[in-house]
Scaffold this motif. Structure first.
Motif, PDB file in Angstrom:
ATOM      1  N   THR A  69     100.527  78.449  25.164  1.00 50.05           N
ATOM      2  CA  THR A  69      99.593  78.960  24.159  1.00 50.05           C
ATOM      3  C   THR A  69     100.275  79.092  22.799  1.00 50.05           C
ATOM      4  N   ALA A  70     101.562  79.471  22.783  1.00 56.31           N
ATOM      5  CA  ALA A  70     102.295  79.550  21.513  1.00 56.31           C
ATOM      6  C   ALA A  70     102.442  78.166  20.886  1.00 56.31           C
ATOM      7  N   LEU A  71     102.715  77.163  21.711  1.00 52.24           N
ATOM      8  CA  LEU A  71     102.858  75.792  21.205  1.00 52.24           C
ATOM      9  C   LEU A  71     101.539  75.289  20.620  1.00 52.24           C
ATOM     10  N   PHE A  72     100.446  75.486  21.353  1.00 53.68           N
ATOM     11  CA  PHE A  72      99.151  75.020  20.859  1.00 53.68           C
ATOM     12  C   PHE A  72      98.698  75.809  19.626  1.00 53.68           C
ATOM     13  N   SER A  73      99.088  77.092  19.548  1.00 54.00           N
ATOM     14  CA  SER A  73      98.788  77.864  18.346  1.00 54.00           C
ATOM     15  C   SER A  73      99.461  77.246  17.132  1.00 54.00           C
ATOM     16  N   LEU A  74     100.715  76.863  17.290  1.00 58.00           N
ATOM     17  CA  LEU A  74     101.460  76.232  16.189  1.00 58.00           C
ATOM     18  C   LEU A  74     100.837  74.893  15.806  1.00 58.00           C
ATOM     19  N   ILE A  75     100.491  74.094  16.812  1.00 59.79           N
ATOM     20  CA  ILE A  75      99.887  72.775  16.539  1.00 59.79           C
ATOM     21  C   ILE A  75      98.553  72.932  15.822  1.00 59.79           C
ATOM     22  N   LEU A  76      97.718  73.845  16.301  1.00 59.87           N
ATOM     23  CA  LEU A  76      96.393  74.011  15.711  1.00 59.87           C
ATOM     24  C   LEU A  76      96.464  74.595  14.311  1.00 59.87           C
ATOM     25  N   PHE A  77      97.432  75.495  14.072  1.00 63.90           N
ATOM     26  CA  PHE A  77      97.543  76.013  12.710  1.00 63.90           C
ATOM     27  C   PHE A  77      98.084  74.935  11.769  1.00 63.90           C
ATOM     28  N   SER A  78      98.920  74.065  12.294  1.00 65.04           N
ATOM     29  CA  SER A  78      99.356  72.917  11.486  1.00 65.04           C
ATOM     30  C   SER A  78      98.156  72.063  11.109  1.00 65.04           C
ATOM     31  N   ALA A  79      97.229  71.903  12.052  1.00 64.89           N
ATOM     32  CA  ALA A  79      96.005  71.152  11.763  1.00 64.89           C
ATOM     33  C   ALA A  79      95.168  71.852  10.701  1.00 64.89           C
ATOM     34  N   ILE A  80      95.138  73.191  10.738  1.00 66.50           N
ATOM     35  CA  ILE A  80      94.395  73.954   9.732  1.00 66.50           C
ATOM     36  C   ILE A  80      94.999  73.744   8.345  1.00 66.50           C
ATOM     37  N   LEU A  97      89.391  76.661  13.821  1.00 68.70           N
ATOM     38  CA  LEU A  97      89.663  78.098  13.939  1.00 68.70           C
ATOM     39  C   LEU A  97      89.190  78.652  15.279  1.00 68.70           C
ATOM     40  N   LEU A  98      88.110  78.093  15.823  1.00 77.19           N
ATOM     41  CA  LEU A  98      87.677  78.507  17.156  1.00 77.19           C
ATOM     42  C   LEU A  98      88.735  78.165  18.194  1.00 77.19           C
ATOM     43  N   LEU A  99      89.277  76.955  18.129  1.00 76.25           N
ATOM     44  CA  LEU A  99      90.329  76.544  19.067  1.00 76.25           C
ATOM     45  C   LEU A  99      91.606  77.342  18.845  1.00 76.25           C
ATOM     46  N   PHE A 100      91.924  77.588  17.585  1.00 78.17           N
ATOM     47  CA  PHE A 100      93.117  78.392  17.278  1.00 78.17           C
ATOM     48  C   PHE A 100      92.992  79.796  17.869  1.00 78.17           C
ATOM     49  N   GLY A 101      91.819  80.415  17.678  1.00 76.28           N
ATOM     50  CA  GLY A 101      91.608  81.741  18.246  1.00 76.28           C
ATOM     51  C   GLY A 101      91.678  81.743  19.755  1.00 76.28           C
ATOM     52  N   LEU A 102      91.232  80.657  20.371  1.00 76.47           N
ATOM     53  CA  LEU A 102      91.209  80.570  21.831  1.00 76.47           C
ATOM     54  C   LEU A 102      92.617  80.607  22.424  1.00 76.47           C
ATOM     55  N   VAL A 103      93.612  80.095  21.690  1.00 78.26           N
ATOM     56  CA  VAL A 103      94.983  80.089  22.217  1.00 78.26           C
ATOM     57  C   VAL A 103      95.861  81.176  21.600  1.00 78.26           C
ATOM     58  N   SER A 160      99.734  80.302   4.144  1.00 76.39           N
ATOM     59  CA  SER A 160      99.772  79.370   5.274  1.00 76.39           C
ATOM     60  C   SER A 160     101.204  79.103   5.727  1.00 76.39           C
ATOM     61  N   GLY A 161     102.137  79.043   4.783  1.00 75.05           N
ATOM     62  CA  GLY A 161     103.529  78.768   5.129  1.00 75.05           C
ATOM     63  C   GLY A 161     104.164  79.866   5.951  1.00 75.05           C
ATOM     64  N   PHE A 162     103.947  81.110   5.546  1.00 76.61           N
ATOM     65  CA  PHE A 162     104.512  82.231   6.309  1.00 76.61           C
ATOM     66  C   PHE A 162     103.879  82.330   7.687  1.00 76.61           C
ATOM     67  N   LEU A 168     106.036  79.498  14.602  1.00 74.59           N
ATOM     68  CA  LEU A 168     107.204  78.743  15.075  1.00 74.59           C
ATOM     69  C   LEU A 168     108.254  79.687  15.657  1.00 74.59           C
ATOM     70  N   GLY A 169     108.494  80.801  14.983  1.00 75.38           N
ATOM     71  CA  GLY A 169     109.460  81.777  15.484  1.00 75.38           C
ATOM     72  C   GLY A 169     109.065  82.337  16.832  1.00 75.38           C
ATOM     73  N   LEU A 170     107.771  82.597  17.014  1.00 76.09           N
ATOM     74  CA  LEU A 170     107.293  83.100  18.312  1.00 76.09           C
ATOM     75  C   LEU A 170     107.544  82.084  19.406  1.00 76.09           C
ATOM     76  N   LEU A 171     107.249  80.825  19.149  1.00 74.01           N
ATOM     77  CA  LEU A 171     107.465  79.781  20.152  1.00 74.01           C
ATOM     78  C   LEU A 171     108.944  79.688  20.533  1.00 74.01           C
ATOM     79  N   ILE A 172     109.821  79.717  19.554  1.00 74.99           N
ATOM     80  CA  ILE A 172     111.267  79.625  19.826  1.00 74.99           C
ATOM     81  C   ILE A 172     111.730  80.794  20.683  1.00 74.99           C
ATOM     82  N   LEU A 173     111.276  81.993  20.349  1.00 73.31           N
ATOM     83  CA  LEU A 173     111.678  83.176  21.122  1.00 73.31           C
ATOM     84  C   LEU A 173     111.180  83.093  22.565  1.00 73.31           C
ATOM     85  N   LEU A 174     109.950  82.620  22.755  1.00 70.68           N
ATOM     86  CA  LEU A 174     109.410  82.519  24.111  1.00 70.68           C
ATOM     87  C   LEU A 174     110.126  81.441  24.919  1.00 70.68           C
ATOM     88  N   LEU A 175     110.580  80.389  24.256  1.00 69.40           N
ATOM     89  CA  LEU A 175     111.353  79.356  24.951  1.00 69.40           C
ATOM     90  C   LEU A 175     112.703  79.886  25.414  1.00 69.40           C
TER      91      LEU A 175
END
Length: 400
Positions: A69-80, A97-103, A160-162, A168-175
């Motif tokens: 879910t962290a990975l897809f959140s990053l991908i979808l926000f990149s799409a945003i 944004l619906l898909l982003f909220g879902l993950v 958007s950058g922050f 990205l930081g959340l994904l790295i920590l979870l990995l």
């Protein structure tokens, strides 16, 4: 390390809640479109936690679900961010944004599960770790506010950058985190579980309680969607806006420290009615006294009542009413209906009100919704004060 994970996750919330509505407004969307886009993120909270919880329950492994879910959140926000660059139409934003909220939205519920597994259900340790999430929100809302003050011409890029960096930081920590020790859940026969669960959920006092909580969250819609925009229109700087959001969270934290004393002295129904009254007062103050920083500060302190106290009482009541194997599902229904459905309806209503009756009218309308929640209080006050009326273990003994 769990403190850092929660800190970083809430850094994202500290960007999203205060600054994402102005970000959407800067993309050229009108008030009703902004409300609809924010509602899409919250609407996903109705289903997202249930789907992620089902995944974790069936695999009995947390980290793959959280990392995915962290990975897809990053991908979808990149799409945003990409939608910003190409000036995409409204419908593309709505779907993204619906898909982003879902993950993104369901991550928090499983981070709570992860924390409890790591501390072995030690509530004192849990509270101390969970507080780092609130600290993260405060740091992000205040820090980004002051950064925007100095670089206002780069406002949309910084927001958007922050947000992207924190995801990205959340994904790295979870990995980097190992899988915690799983607890073996008892098996429950569906033939016994679901009839008893729905029978208890359909009781009139319980429906009244859930309706009241739904209205409480509807009443926060204008605040979440347009408070920052309202302040900006009145000449408040981004730094002050961030500080005002942070003050509300600080008041909430203080409430949670002193709340046990009040719970020992006052009935839950009394505390909830007080919270509803203060919530209505808060919206009247923001709607009519926006030019006075003093009254704004006082209104933000009332966040401790309008959100903190209503949330604490709600969680307590659901914990009492749904025990044993029914507890997780009861809390999921409560969260999805109130914080998902109620917030989504509130945000949609906020966009309509902001466009048709203006800022003052919109906040006064939220005060009226708060009064409606007070009317529903009469249907469920005994439920809040009674001892638990349903012990799952008594009904499901044969199924465990």
């Amino acid at each position: 390390m769990m403190r850092t994970v929660l800190f970083v996750y809430f850094l994202g919330f500290g960007v999203f809640l205060p600054f994402f509505s102005p970000y959407l407004l800067a993309q050229g969307f009108n008030a009703q479109q902004v409300g609809a886009l924010l509602a899409a993120v919250m609407f996903a909270k109705i289903f997202g936690p249930l789907l992620l919880g089902w995944w974790v329950d069936h695999s009995n492994r947390l980290m793959p679900a959280l990392r995915s879910t962290a990975l897809f959140s990053l991908i979808l926000f990149s799409a945003i961010i990409g939608l910003t660059l190409i000036s995409a139409p409204f419908i593309w934003w709505l779907v993204a944004l619906l898909l982003f909220g879902l993950v993104w939205q369901p991550i928090l519920s499983q981070l709570d599960v992860l924390t409890l597994r790591l501390v072995a259900d030690d509530s004192h340790a849990y509270s101390a770790i969970r507080a780092w999430g609130s600290i993260g929100f405060i740091v992000a809302s205040v820090g980004l506010g002051w950064v925007l003050n100095g670089f206002i011409e780069y406002k949309t890029a910084l927001i958007s950058g922050f947000m992207w960096l924190f995801l990205l930081g959340l994904l790295i920590l979870l990995l980097l985190m190992p899988e915690p020790k799983a607890t073996q859940a008892p098996s429950v026969r569906s033939a016994q579980f679901w009839p008893a669960f729905w029978r208890h959920l359909r009781r009139p006092p319980m429906l009244g309680f859930l309706s009241m909580q739904f209205l409480v969250n509807v009443a926060h819609g204008v605040y979440y969607a347009f408070f920052s925009i309202y302040l900006d229109s009145k000449g408040y700087s981004a730094g002050v806006i961030g500080l005002l959001w942070a003050l509300g969270v600080v008041a909430e934290i203080v409430l949670f420290f002193v709340l046990p004393r009040f719970l020992a002295r006052f009935a839950l129904s009394t505390l909830f009615l007080l919270a509803i009254g203060l919530m209505a007062l808060r919206w009247v103050m923001i709607g009519t006294l926006i030019d006075s920083l003093f009254w704004l500060l006082l209104a933000q302190l009332l966040h401790a009542a309008s959100f903190g106290l209503t949330h604490a009482v709600g969680i307590t009541v659901m914990h009492q009413q749904f025990s044993g194997p029914m507890q997780a599902r009861g809390q999921a229904i409560f969260s999805g209906l109130s914080y998902g459905g109620g917030a989504a309806v509130g945000l949609l209503l906020a966009g309509f009100l902001w466009a048709h009756v203006g800022a003052t009218g919109a906040f006064l309308s939220m005060a009226f919704v708060s009064v409606l929640a007070g009317v529903m209080w009469f249907t469920c006050r005994r439920l809040m004060d009674d001892a638990p009326t349903f012990a799952a273990g008594e009904v499901l003994t044969d199924g465990v």
